[in-house]
Scaffold this active site. Structure first.
Site, PDB file in Angstrom:
ATOM      1  N   GLN A  92      -5.018  -1.718   9.208  1.00  0.00           N
ATOM      2  CA  GLN A  92      -4.822  -3.042   8.613  1.00  0.00           C
ATOM      3  C   GLN A  92      -5.439  -4.134   9.506  1.00  0.00           C
ATOM      4  O   GLN A  92      -5.139  -4.201  10.699  1.00  0.00           O
ATOM      5  CB  GLN A  92      -3.316  -3.293   8.411  1.00  0.00           C
ATOM      6  CG  GLN A  92      -2.992  -4.589   7.704  1.00  0.00           C
ATOM      7  CD  GLN A  92      -3.515  -4.617   6.263  1.00  0.00           C
ATOM      8  OE1 GLN A  92      -3.354  -3.670   5.502  1.00  0.00           O
ATOM      9  NE2 GLN A  92      -4.157  -5.709   5.889  1.00  0.00           N
TER      10      GLN A  92
ATOM     11  N   LYS B  11       0.839  -1.203   0.000  1.00  0.00           N
ATOM     12  CA  LYS B  11       0.000   0.000   0.000  1.00  0.00           C
ATOM     13  C   LYS B  11       0.870   1.248   0.000  1.00  0.00           C
ATOM     14  O   LYS B  11       0.580   2.225  -0.695  1.00  0.00           O
ATOM     15  CB  LYS B  11      -0.955  -0.035   1.201  1.00  0.00           C
ATOM     16  CG  LYS B  11      -2.070  -1.051   0.998  1.00  0.00           C
ATOM     17  CD  LYS B  11      -2.864  -1.396   2.237  1.00  0.00           C
ATOM     18  CE  LYS B  11      -3.807  -2.572   1.914  1.00  0.00           C
ATOM     19  NZ  LYS B  11      -4.509  -3.105   3.076  1.00  0.00           N
TER      20      LYS B  11
ATOM     21  N   ASP C 299     -11.451   2.072   3.251  1.00  0.00           N
ATOM     22  CA  ASP C 299     -11.726   0.647   3.070  1.00  0.00           C
ATOM     23  C   ASP C 299     -13.227   0.408   2.889  1.00  0.00           C
ATOM     24  O   ASP C 299     -13.647  -0.684   2.506  1.00  0.00           O
ATOM     25  CB  ASP C 299     -11.276  -0.144   4.318  1.00  0.00           C
ATOM     26  CG  ASP C 299      -9.976  -0.900   4.089  1.00  0.00           C
ATOM     27  OD1 ASP C 299      -9.622  -1.133   2.917  1.00  0.00           O
ATOM     28  OD2 ASP C 299      -9.333  -1.261   5.090  1.00  0.00           O
TER      29      ASP C 299
END
Ligand code: NDP
Length: 283
Positions: free
Chosen positions: A96, A52, A119
């Site tokens: 994460q 990322k 997300d």
């Protein structure tokens, strides 16, 4: 032999489009930032976070990495989320997952500002997906939609079958196919006659987490087969939910693993971050 859908190429195209937009924004003095928070030292999560960061660099975002020790408390993590929620340099926040066991994913995600939740896991964003009024699309299902589009297939009126009903893949996937007017069936571990149901699909999306479960007898001749799965086979080699070798001569289009859906997930994360940044800067 099916046409193999090249996720790396499609993802490179998406990222190049983003890079150009970011360059144009920079010329106007606008910079976009993504904060990535990782707790603990799970090796797979470390790799995802590194990828990322690399993608941020490639498209021209500022990336801010927060690596916290495994014993971080809920209070400490929430304090960081709060700080990032209020930091104008940060347009997107990604925590994460999975978090270490003593931390509750839900509590943390619910505390990310929905307009920074790139997300698209916050309940507000999940609800918006349901009603079709969204800024962010969940990254993996959105990536799948891009791959289907790349085949030139019009989803409208097609029989679409999704295997799996998780909150991060199966359910939102079904919703995105429905928004494009597919006739959608969601299947799961309690589905009866799974093979027969799948064999009706013009578009089959497998998000199960079972190595090579989908064999040629699950597939309709000429179907678009998208494999979200990321598993290890008996030799420890990365593989999907679809038995690629068995299915490749029957499918019309098929994604490989690796090199299919995986690269798209990060590209769509970059897209969401750009969307967030533009919204925050009013452009
Ligand atoms: P989950 O484990 O959360 O969900 C799996 C789903 O598959 C469940 O709904 C389950 O049904 C269903 N299922 C399990 N066994 C069967 C079976 N025998 N027949 C039919 N359905 C079954 O997984 P995720 O959705 O999080 O992930 C799915 C896969 O996708 C994994 O391999 C994961 O690694 C991968 N993945 C890949 C990403 C990428 O970027 N490429 C991103 C995210 C995930 P039930 O609900 O009844 O238990």
């Amino acid at each position: 032999m099916a046409n193999i859908i090249d996720g790396k190429a499609v993802s490179a195209q998406v990222k190049e489009g983003i890079r150009q937009e970011v360059e144009a924004l920079k010329a106007k003095g606008i910079e976009i930032g993504l904060a990535v928070v990782i707790v603990g030292d799970d090796p797979a999560s470390q790799v995802y976070v590194k990828n990322k960061e690399k993608a941020c660099e490639a498209v021209g975002f500022n990336s801010y990495k927060y690596a916290l020790p495994a014993e971080t408390t809920e209070e400490e993590l929430l304090a960081l989320v709060d700080k990032l929620n209020n930091d104008d340099k940060v347009d997107g926040i990604l925590v994460q997952l999975p978090l270490p066991k003593h931390l509750d994913d839900k509590i943390i995600i619910n505390n990310i500002r929905p307009d920074k939740d790139v997300d698209a896991f916050h309940p507000v964003n999940v609800g918006k997906i349901m009603i079709g009024d969204y800024s962010f699309l969940p990254c993996t299902p959105a990536g799948v939609m891009e791959l289907i589009k790349s085949t030139g297939t019009d989803v409208a009126g097609k029989e679409c079958v999704v295997i799996g009903r998780s909150n991060i893949v199966g359910k939102p996937q079904a919703m995105l196919l429905l928004h494009q007017n597919g006739t959608v069936t969601i299947t799961h571990s309690k589905t009866k006659n799974l093979k027969e149901v799948c064999a009706r699909a013009d578009i089959l999306v497998a998000a199960v987490g079972r190595a090579k479960m989908v064999t040629a007898d699950y597939i309709k001749e000429g179907a678009v087969v998208i494999d979200v799965g990321m598993n290890r086979d008996e030799n420890g080699k990365l593989c999907g939910d679809v038995d690629f070798e068995d299915c490749k001569d029957k499918a019309g289009f098929i994604t490989p693993v690796p090199g299919g859906v995986g690269p798209m997930t990060i590209a769509m994360l970059m897209k969401n971050t750009l969307t967030a940044g533009k919204e925050h800067h009013g452009v």
